[in-house]
Scaffold this motif. Structure first.
Motif, PDB file in Angstrom:
ATOM      1  N   SER A 160       5.217   6.363 -11.505  1.00  0.00           N
ATOM      2  CA  SER A 160       4.134   5.423 -11.786  1.00  0.00           C
ATOM      3  C   SER A 160       2.997   5.549 -10.784  1.00  0.00           C
ATOM      4  N   VAL A 164      -2.664   9.373  -5.365  1.00  0.00           N
ATOM      5  CA  VAL A 164      -2.685   7.991  -4.877  1.00  0.00           C
ATOM      6  C   VAL A 164      -1.559   7.774  -3.871  1.00  0.00           C
ATOM      7  N   ALA A 185      -0.923   5.474   6.148  1.00  0.00           N
ATOM      8  CA  ALA A 185       0.084   4.901   7.037  1.00  0.00           C
ATOM      9  C   ALA A 185       0.407   5.854   8.190  1.00  0.00           C
ATOM     10  N   VAL A 242      12.055  -1.286 -11.709  1.00  0.00           N
ATOM     11  CA  VAL A 242      11.069  -0.254 -11.354  1.00  0.00           C
ATOM     12  C   VAL A 242       9.885  -0.891 -10.639  1.00  0.00           C
ATOM     13  N   LEU A 255      10.891  -1.757  -7.179  1.00  0.00           N
ATOM     14  CA  LEU A 255      10.934  -0.557  -6.345  1.00  0.00           C
ATOM     15  C   LEU A 255       9.534  -0.140  -5.908  1.00  0.00           C
ATOM     16  N   ILE A 256       8.586  -0.239  -6.862  1.00  0.00           N
ATOM     17  CA  ILE A 256       7.210   0.122  -6.514  1.00  0.00           C
ATOM     18  C   ILE A 256       6.691  -0.799  -5.412  1.00  0.00           C
ATOM     19  N   LEU A 310       8.213   0.153  -2.178  1.00  0.00           N
ATOM     20  CA  LEU A 310       7.617   1.401  -1.675  1.00  0.00           C
ATOM     21  C   LEU A 310       6.282   1.108  -1.000  1.00  0.00           C
ATOM     22  N   LEU A 355       5.260   1.335   3.148  1.00  0.00           N
ATOM     23  CA  LEU A 355       4.180   2.122   3.771  1.00  0.00           C
ATOM     24  C   LEU A 355       3.803   1.516   5.124  1.00  0.00           C
ATOM     25  N   LEU A 387       5.813   2.533   8.038  1.00  0.00           N
ATOM     26  CA  LEU A 387       5.678   3.920   8.486  1.00  0.00           C
ATOM     27  C   LEU A 387       4.605   4.070   9.554  1.00  0.00           C
ATOM     28  N   ILE A 388       3.739   3.061   9.675  1.00  0.00           N
ATOM     29  CA  ILE A 388       2.640   3.163  10.633  1.00  0.00           C
ATOM     30  C   ILE A 388       3.213   3.313  12.036  1.00  0.00           C
ATOM     31  N   VAL A 418      -5.996  -0.035   1.258  1.00  0.00           N
ATOM     32  CA  VAL A 418      -5.266   1.094   0.679  1.00  0.00           C
ATOM     33  C   VAL A 418      -3.980   0.605   0.022  1.00  0.00           C
ATOM     34  N   TYR A 439      -4.651  -1.198  -3.201  1.00  0.00           N
ATOM     35  CA  TYR A 439      -5.071  -0.240  -4.226  1.00  0.00           C
ATOM     36  C   TYR A 439      -3.864   0.480  -4.826  1.00  0.00           C
ATOM     37  N   VAL A 440      -2.979   0.998  -3.951  1.00  0.00           N
ATOM     38  CA  VAL A 440      -1.812   1.742  -4.438  1.00  0.00           C
ATOM     39  C   VAL A 440      -0.975   0.849  -5.362  1.00  0.00           C
ATOM     40  N   VAL A 455      -2.808   0.343  -8.768  1.00  0.00           N
ATOM     41  CA  VAL A 455      -2.756   1.521  -9.639  1.00  0.00           C
ATOM     42  C   VAL A 455      -1.359   1.690 -10.225  1.00  0.00           C
ATOM     43  N   ALA A 456      -0.331   1.585  -9.359  1.00  0.00           N
ATOM     44  CA  ALA A 456       1.042   1.786  -9.836  1.00  0.00           C
ATOM     45  C   ALA A 456       1.408   0.757 -10.889  1.00  0.00           C
TER      46      ALA A 456
END
Lengths: 301, 318
Positions: free
Chosen positions: A143, A148, A156, B15, B18-19, B22, B26, B29-30, B286, B289-290, B293-294
Motif C-alpha cells: 500500500s 513514498v 528518519a 493491514v 500494520l501501516i 510502520l 519510522l 528509527l531516527i 513526512v 504524508y506517508v 498516501v498509504a
C-alpha cells in the motif's frame, strides 16, 4: 525444469564434436532476437562503465574548475560531454554515476529480493497463521509506493547510500514475497512433491530441493524487472535531491543539476536522461525475453 | 455478497493497523534523541536537560513503545498527525489545504491515461501481430521506461523553451482563470499519465485478446453476428471488467509520480509540500504524508475489490 529429455539427434553439433547443452538452447534463442540482444549489449556496456569507471574516466569527477570559460561548456574534444556548472567533466561524472545508479539498483534488488523470496517460501509452505501474518505485512507494504516508503525512511534515517539501498530494497520485498508464495502454493500440490513427502523427506528438503527449483523462473523475471524499478526509484529520489548526498554523482542527481540550467544548456540533461531511459527499457525488454524463455506458457502476453 | 464484503473489510483492518505501526515506527528509527527531530533542532543546538525532559513528557517518549503507539494511533485516528515544525500548524490542516491541487493533477492524468490507452489497446488487440500492433507495443514499453522527470524535461525543452506554446511551470485554480489553468496543467498531467498509458495499453490489449479467444465470442461469431457487434457488445464489455480494477490501482502510481511531477512543474500540491518538509527536516510532515498516501491506496484497492465483486459475481466464490 529443462532436464534433457529430447532426442540427441536434434541437438546442434558444434565443431569438435562438442554438443550444445539443451539447457543453453533457449538462452541462445532469446539472444537471437535482435531487440533483446541489443538490450543485453546496452546493460553490459553500462555495467562495464560502472565497474571500470576509474580506468575509463578522463578526469577526476570531483575536480571543479570555476575559471571563467571552464564551466557549462558544450561538448568538445577535451570534454566529450561538456562540463557542468562547477566545471566538472560530465563524461567522468556519468561514468562514476553509473556505479551509484546500477550499484544501488542491483544491491537493493538483491537484498529486497532475498528477503521477499524467503518470506514467500515460508508463507506458501507453512500456511496457516504464519501465512496470514506475512501476507498482511506484504499487503501493508504494497500500500506504500516504493518512492513514498523511501521518502519516509530517508527522512528518519538521514541521507546516505546505505539508507538509500535499504529504503529501495524494502519496497521490493512485497512483490517477490507475493509472487513466490503463489508459486509455492501451486507447486506444492504437484504429485512429485507428494511423492517426496510420502517417502519421508524432511520438510526442508522438500521445500528447497523440490518446491523452490520450480519457483525460480518467475523470480528471475521479476528480479530483472525489479532492478529496473530500483534504478528508476534511485534516479527519481536523486532527482528530487533525496538520494545520494552530493558531491557523489548519480544519473538522477546529474539530471537534477542539469534541470536547473534547462534554458541554454539542454544538452546537459539529455545524456543522463537517455542513459536512465535506455537502462530501464533494456532491463524490461530482457525481463520480457527471460519470461518467454523460462515460462513458455506466458509467451505473447 | 454481505459475507464477502465483511470478509474483505475484516482483512483490511489488520493491514491498516500494520501501516499505522510502520509509519509510527519510522519515528523510532531516527538516530539520537527523537526530541530534536520532533521539535526541530536549529543548527544542532543542545537543549537544556530540563527542556528535553519536558518535551519527552509531552511526546510520551518515556513510555513503553506499545503505549507510545497506542497514544499516537489514537491521535492519528482522529486525524491528528502532530504539528509541522516549520509552520507550527497541524499537519492535517496543511495537507488538507493542498489535496485539491494534487487531486486536480491526478484526475487530469487519469482521464488522459484512459482516453489515450483504451483506443490504443483495443486497436492493438484487433490488429494483433500487425505492424500497427508492434508500433503500439513499442510505444507502450517506451512510455513505461522513460522516467517521468526526463519526459518532463524533454517536453519542457520542446513546448516551453523552443516552441513557447505552453508555460514551463506554475499553477492556477481552474475557478480563477480556466484557460491559463488548463494550459498549465497539460504538460504535468500528460507526463504523470505516461506511466499509466504504457501499463493500461498493454493491459487492455491482453485483456481483450483473452476474451476474443473465449467460447462465447466464437458462438456469437458462429451464429452470424456482424464483427463489430461481437466486439462492442460481447467482447469489450467483458474485457473491461479486469481493466476496471487496474484503473483503481493507478492511484498509487499517480500519487508517487505526483511527488516528482509537482516538484518539476512547481505545482503546490501535497507532493511538493512533503519534499519541502523533507528538506526542512520537518519529520511530522513526512510522517503524515506517508500515512495519508498509504491509507488512500489501501481504501481505493478495497473499494476496487468491492466494485469488482459487484460487476463480476464470480469473484465472490473464489
Amino acid at each position: 525444469m529443462s532436464t534433457s529429455s529430447e532426442p540427441l539427434a536434434v541437438q546442434p553439433v558444434l565443431a569438435g564434436g562438442w554438443q550444445l547443452s539443451p539447457r543453453l538452447r533457449p538462452w541462445l534463442r532469446m539472444l537471437s532476437d535482435p531487440i533483446i540482444a541489443a538490450s543485453v549489449v546496452i546493460v553490459v556496456f553500462f555495467a562495464v562503465c560502472a565497474i571500470f569507471a576509474p580506468l575509463l574516466a578522463p578526469y577526476d569527477p570531483y575536480q571543479t574548475n570555476t575559471n571563467p570559460g571552464a564551466f557549462l561548456k558544450g561538448p568538445s574534444w577535451t570534454h566529450l560531454l561538456g562540463t557542468d556548472v562547477l566545471g566538472r567533466d560530465q563524461l567522468s561524472r556519468m561514468l562514476y554515476g553509473a556505479r551509484v545508479s546500477l550499484g544501488v539498483g542491483v544491491v537493493a534488488t538483491a537484498l529486497g529480493g532475498s528477503v521477499g523470496v524467503l518470506l514467500g517460501l515460508i508463507a506458501g509452505f507453512v500456511r496457516g497463521i504464519v501465512d496470514d501474518v506475512i501476507m498482511r505485512c506484504v499487503e501493508a507494504l504494497l500500500s506504500i509506493p516504493q518512492l513514498v516508503l523511501a521518502l519516509g525512511l530517508l527522512a528518519a534515517l538521514g541521507r546516505s547510500v546505505h539508507t538509500l539501498v535499504i529504503a529501495i530494497g524494502i519496497g521490493g520485498i512485497a512483490f517477490l514475497a507475493r509472487l513466490v508464495r503463489s508459486q509455492v502454493l501451486s507447486v506444492r500440490e504437484f504429485d512429485y512433491v507428494l511423492a517426496a513427502r510420502t517417502i519421508g523427506a524432511h520438510p526442508m528438503r522438500v521445500l528447497f530441493r523440490h518446491v523452490w527449483p520450480n519457483c525460480t523462473a518467475p523470480v528471475i523475471v521479476s528480479l530483472s524487472l525489479g532492478v529496473g524499478f530500483a534504478v528508476l526509484a534511485e534516479s527519481g529520489l536523486s532527482f528530487l535531491g533525496l538520494g545520494v548526498p552530493p558531491p557523489t554523482p548519480s544519473w538522477g542527481s546529474l539530471l537534477q543539476y542539469a534541470f536547473q540550467y534547462l534554458y541554454g544548456y539542454a544538452y546537459l540533461s539529455i545524456v543522463p536522461g537517455v542513459a536512465i531511459s535506455l537502462l530501464i527499457l533494456s532491463l524490461s525488454l530482457i525481463g520480457d525475453g527471460l519470461r518467454d524463455v523460462l515460462d513458455p506458457s506466458l509467451r505473447g502476453r | 455478497m454481505q459475507t464477502y464484503i465483511a470478509r474483505r473489510l475484516l482483512q483490511a483492518i489488520p493491514v491498516l493497523l500494520l501501516i499505522t505501526f510502520l509509519v509510527f515506527f519510522l519515528e523510532q528509527l531516527i538516530p539520537g534523541d527523537p526530541v530534536y527531530a520532533l521539535i526541530g533542532s536549529s543548527g544542532g543546538q543542545e537543549l537544556a536537560p530540563s527542556v528535553i525532559r519536558q518535551y519527552r513528557k509531552e511526546f510520551h517518549l518515556d513510555d513503553p513503545i506499545p503505549v507510545q503507539y497506542a497514544i499516537w494511533l489514537q491521535h492519528a485516528l482522529h486525524g491528528d498527525f502532530g504539528k509541522s515544525i516549520k509552520s507550527q500548524r497541524p499537519v492535517t490542516e496543511e495537507l488538507r489545504a493542498r489535496i485539491p491541487v494534487t487531486l486536480q493533477l491526478g484526475l487530469a492524468a487519469l482521464i488522459i491515461g484512459i482516453v489515450v490507452s483504451f483506443p490504443l489497446g483495443i486497436t492493438a488487440a484487433l490488429f494483433r501481430n500487425s505492424l500497427l500492433d508492434r508500433a503500439i507495443t513499442v510505444f507502450s514499453i517506451a512510455a513505461v521506461s522513460i522516467p517521468g522527470f526526463f519526459l518532463a524535461i524533454l517536453l519542457i525543452i520542446l513546448f516551453a523553451v523552443k516552441l513557447r506554446w505552453l508555460p514551463a511551470s506554475g499553477f492556477t485554480e481552474v475557478t480563477t482563470n480556466p484557460v491559463k489553468a488548463i494550459k498549465l496543467l497539460i504538460l504535468p498531467a500528460f507526463v504523470l499519465s505516461s506511466g499509466s498509458i504504457g501499463g493500461l495499453t498493454r493491459f487492455v490489449r491482453s485483456s481483450l485478446l483473452e476474451v476474443l479467444r473465449a467460447d462465447y465470442v466464437r458462438t456469437a461469431r458462429a451464429k452470424g453476428l456482424p464483427g463489430t457487434r461481437v466486439i462492442w457488445l460481447h467482447a469489450l464489455k467483458n474485457a473491461m471488467l479486469p481493466v476496471s480494477t487496474i484503473i483503481g490501482l493507478q492511484i498509487g502510481f499517480l500519487l508517487a509520480g505526483a511527488l516528482i511531477i509537482e516538484q518539476i512543474f512547481a505545482i503546490p500540491g501535497i507532493g511538493r509540500y512533503v519534499i519541502q518538509g523533507f528538506t526542512d527536516k520537518d519529520f511530522p510532515v513526512v510522517q503524515g504524508y506517508v500515512l495519508l498516501v498509504a491509507t488512500c491506496i489501501l481504501v481505493t484497492s478495497l473499494l476496487t475489490d468491492l466494485i469488482y465483486s459487484v460487476l463480476d459475481p464470480r469473484i465472490r466464490f473464489r
